[in-house]
Design a protein around this motif. Sequence first.
Motif, PDB file in Angstrom:
ATOM      1  N   GLU A 168       7.984   2.764   5.648  1.00 18.54           N
ATOM      2  CA  GLU A 168       6.822   3.660   6.114  1.00 18.54           C
ATOM      3  C   GLU A 168       7.291   5.142   5.274  1.00 18.54           C
ATOM      4  O   GLU A 168       6.228   5.762   4.660  1.00 18.54           O
ATOM      5  CB  GLU A 168       6.739   4.025   7.306  1.00 18.54           C
ATOM      6  CG  GLU A 168       5.426   4.913   7.815  1.00 18.54           C
ATOM      7  CD  GLU A 168       5.131   4.980   9.312  1.00 18.54           C
ATOM      8  OE1 GLU A 168       4.070   4.887   9.503  1.00 18.54           O
ATOM      9  OE2 GLU A 168       6.201   4.968  10.003  1.00 18.54           O
ATOM     10  N   SER A 174      -4.479  -6.795   4.767  1.00 16.51           N
ATOM     11  CA  SER A 174      -4.029  -5.680   5.526  1.00 16.51           C
ATOM     12  C   SER A 174      -5.218  -5.010   6.213  1.00 16.51           C
ATOM     13  O   SER A 174      -6.390  -5.055   5.723  1.00 16.51           O
ATOM     14  CB  SER A 174      -3.388  -4.593   4.613  1.00 16.51           C
ATOM     15  OG  SER A 174      -3.128  -3.612   5.052  1.00 16.51           O
ATOM     16  N   ASP A 224      -0.283  -1.456   8.186  1.00 15.32           N
ATOM     17  CA  ASP A 224      -1.171  -1.268   7.233  1.00 15.32           C
ATOM     18  C   ASP A 224      -0.437  -1.150   5.745  1.00 15.32           C
ATOM     19  O   ASP A 224       0.194  -0.169   5.576  1.00 15.32           O
ATOM     20  CB  ASP A 224      -2.035   0.058   7.319  1.00 15.32           C
ATOM     21  CG  ASP A 224      -3.065   0.060   6.189  1.00 15.32           C
ATOM     22  OD1 ASP A 224      -3.275  -0.733   5.544  1.00 15.32           O
ATOM     23  OD2 ASP A 224      -3.583   1.289   6.157  1.00 15.32           O
ATOM     24  N   ARG A 256       0.241  -0.298   2.574  1.00 16.38           N
ATOM     25  CA  ARG A 256      -0.236   0.533   1.339  1.00 16.38           C
ATOM     26  C   ARG A 256       0.246   0.487  -0.074  1.00 16.38           C
ATOM     27  O   ARG A 256      -0.406   0.512  -1.023  1.00 16.38           O
ATOM     28  CB  ARG A 256       0.180   2.100   1.642  1.00 16.38           C
ATOM     29  CG  ARG A 256      -0.225   2.373   3.010  1.00 16.38           C
ATOM     30  CD  ARG A 256      -1.732   2.930   3.251  1.00 16.38           C
ATOM     31  NE  ARG A 256      -2.135   3.287   4.416  1.00 16.38           N
ATOM     32  CZ  ARG A 256      -1.939   4.479   5.023  1.00 16.38           C
ATOM     33  NH1 ARG A 256      -1.310   5.547   4.182  1.00 16.38           N
ATOM     34  NH2 ARG A 256      -2.488   4.715   6.173  1.00 16.38           N
ATOM     35  N   ASP A 257       1.184  -0.282  -0.109  1.00 16.99           N
ATOM     36  CA  ASP A 257       1.631  -0.454  -1.626  1.00 16.99           C
ATOM     37  C   ASP A 257       2.399  -1.766  -1.730  1.00 16.99           C
ATOM     38  O   ASP A 257       3.762  -1.954  -1.703  1.00 16.99           O
ATOM     39  CB  ASP A 257       2.790   0.557  -1.930  1.00 16.99           C
ATOM     40  CG  ASP A 257       3.338   0.705  -3.532  1.00 16.99           C
ATOM     41  OD1 ASP A 257       2.899  -0.365  -3.998  1.00 16.99           O
ATOM     42  OD2 ASP A 257       4.043   1.504  -3.883  1.00 16.99           O
TER      43      ASP A 257
END
Length: 214
Positions: free
Chosen positions: A183, A155, A196, A198-199
């Motif tokens: 998102e 990422s 990006d 994130r999880d």
Amino acid sequence: MTTLIATYPALTALADTLSGLPLHEVPAGTTLFREHEACAGFPLLLQGEVRVSRNTSQGRTLELYRVVPGELCLVSSSALFAQTALSAQGVTTRDTQLALLPPAAFRHALADTAFRDFVLGLFAERMADLTALIEAVAFQRLDQRLAAALLGHGSPIKTTHQALADELGTVREIVTRLLHRFEREGWLALSRESIDVRDPTALRALANGTASTA
């Protein structure tokens, strides 16, 4: 020739066949071969990557696999085996260096046991990959497939919604809708030509079918 043999050790006994092969420098985004055309030869990649895909009757593109140095192009080899037209198209995704083994030389090379075993072995691997792709397209939800496509790249991921749609064999609007849903869940953040993650744990759970974005 030395570099070719280092990348494709199965060609060791075919030095005479390889000695006159020119190396081609091909920029990213070049179409190497097209669906329904005659196969010009067996590609041997030294650098770069080729994306092999097929157009659907709805005008979409479905990625079948990618070829990197040392690997085999199933579409090219099957066309040369059967002496039929190509069943898919190949486009370079990066600047690529390759040699092209002409059809007659390819058939001659198959008389060598090491090369024949190499081709048939990779042929079997590619068939397994395509079987998995067929299963995913037929039975797996698109949100699961998209989640899986976002994993394993680090990422941020430098890509576009259209590129992801092409990879999954769908349309950009659906991919965009799913990405915005992800998102909202807080799993990723979107920016221009970049994602990006994130999880990744949540994406992996969705890809494995143990979670839902519903």
